[in-house]
Design an enzyme around this catalytic site. Structure first.
Site, mmCIF file in Angstrom:
data_model
loop_
_atom_site.group_PDB
_atom_site.id
_atom_site.type_symbol
_atom_site.label_atom_id
_atom_site.label_comp_id
_atom_site.label_asym_id
_atom_site.label_seq_id
_atom_site.Cartn_x
_atom_site.Cartn_y
_atom_site.Cartn_z
ATOM 1 N N LYS A 18 0.820 -1.215 0.000
ATOM 2 C CA LYS A 18 0.000 0.000 0.000
ATOM 3 C C LYS A 18 0.845 1.253 0.000
ATOM 4 O O LYS A 18 0.429 2.268 -0.547
ATOM 5 C CB LYS A 18 -1.035 -0.010 1.125
ATOM 6 N N ARG A 138 14.200 -2.356 8.628
ATOM 7 C CA ARG A 138 13.275 -1.683 9.540
ATOM 8 C C ARG A 138 13.203 -2.450 10.853
ATOM 9 O O ARG A 138 13.061 -3.668 10.853
ATOM 10 C CB ARG A 138 11.879 -1.593 8.903
HETATM 11 P P1 AMP Z 1 3.001 1.485 9.060
HETATM 12 O O1 AMP Z 1 4.200 1.972 8.328
HETATM 13 O O2 AMP Z 1 1.716 2.079 8.570
HETATM 14 O O3 AMP Z 1 2.935 -0.014 9.161
HETATM 15 O O4 AMP Z 1 3.146 2.030 10.556
HETATM 16 C C1 AMP Z 1 4.265 1.700 11.358
HETATM 17 C C2 AMP Z 1 3.912 1.814 12.840
HETATM 18 O O5 AMP Z 1 3.509 3.164 13.142
HETATM 19 C C3 AMP Z 1 2.739 0.963 13.287
HETATM 20 O O6 AMP Z 1 3.122 -0.381 13.580
HETATM 21 C C4 AMP Z 1 2.295 1.718 14.550
HETATM 22 O O7 AMP Z 1 3.174 1.507 15.625
HETATM 23 C C5 AMP Z 1 2.457 3.154 14.111
HETATM 24 N N1 AMP Z 1 1.231 3.661 13.426
HETATM 25 C C6 AMP Z 1 1.104 4.012 12.118
HETATM 26 N N2 AMP Z 1 -0.137 4.434 11.845
HETATM 27 C C7 AMP Z 1 -0.830 4.345 13.004
HETATM 28 C C8 AMP Z 1 -2.172 4.623 13.374
HETATM 29 N N3 AMP Z 1 -3.082 5.058 12.484
HETATM 30 N N4 AMP Z 1 -2.526 4.420 14.671
HETATM 31 C C9 AMP Z 1 -1.636 3.987 15.590
HETATM 32 N N5 AMP Z 1 -0.359 3.689 15.301
HETATM 33 C C10 AMP Z 1 0.055 3.853 14.025
#
Ligand code: AMP
Length: 201
Positions: A18, A138
């Site tokens: 995504k 990461r």
């Molecule tokens: P992502 O790159 O979208 O997988 O986000 C990485 C990390 O950021 C997630 O595992 C959460 O710890 C935090 N995170 C990102 N978006 C959110 C959200 N909408 N609500 C809470 N935590 C978030």
């Protein structure tokens, strides 16, 4: 009728592609991509106060508290470049955040035009995330944290699709295939909703 604004959300498990598709869509529709994960990672790298507050949570694969996350998104969407649209990636991530976003958008007389659901089987997500861990290093891409993040996706994030499905705005896209094939599927679905891409420069 085609529309000149596009308020979009892309939803899919970690490793569904995504992030990559989000950038392509943002580009094609001329709207900023708002990725909460990117915001948190950038703040952690820069060592800001926000970064220090969320570092442990993000590295453990847990969710940052809804209030804090929603406030960051509201501030970002209030910037000028988001006035005629945006693509949200990674937010909302649970039903509480859906309410926060609804409240914010309703207050501006806006609503989401479409929700793109990228459908990728769990086994394939895990394979892609393991590969990304090797390539990008990461800290939240370890096997244990990956499993936790996918569980949170299935338990907390997938239910938001039910809410948006009831509103008739979800386009479920098969997320297995080449990047270009998947982009084309997304563009076709958005076009069918009358959402116009900006003219090529
Ligand atoms: P992502 O790159 O979208 O997988 O986000 C990485 C990390 O950021 C997630 O595992 C959460 O710890 C935090 N995170 C990102 N978006 C959110 C959200 N909408 N609500 C809470 N935590 C978030």
């Amino acid at each position: 009728m085609t529309q000149t604004s596009a308020r979009l959300l892309i939803v899919g498990p970690q490793g569904s592609g995504k992030g990559t598709q989000g950038v392509r869509i943002g580009d094609a529709y001329g709207v900023p991509v708002v990725s909460t994960g990117d915001v948190f990672r950038a703040n952690i790298t820069e060592g800001t106060e926000l970064g220090r507050r969320v570092q442990q949570i993000v590295e453990a694969g847990n969710l940052v508290p809804d209030e804090l996350t929603s406030e960051i998104v509201r501030d970002r969407l209030a910037e000028d470049d988001a006035a005629r649209g945006f693509l949200l990636d990674g937010y909302p991530r649970n039903l509480g955040q859906v309410s926060h976003l609804d409240e914010f958008l309703t207050g501006r007389g806006e609503e989401l035009d479409a929700v793109i659901e990228l459908d990728v089987p769990r086994a394939e997500s895990i394979e892609r995330l393991s590969l990304r861990a090797q390539q990008q290093g990461r800290t939240d891409d370890t096997a244990e944290v990956i499993a936790k993040r996918l569980d949170i996706y299935e338990n907390e994030t997938a239910p938001i699709l039910g809410v948006y499905r009831e509103r008739g705005i979800v386009d479920r896209i098969d997320g297995v295939g080449s990047l270009d094939e998947i982009t084309e599927r997304i563009f076709a679905a958005l076009e069918a909703r009358g959402l116009a891409r900006r003219a090529a420069a």
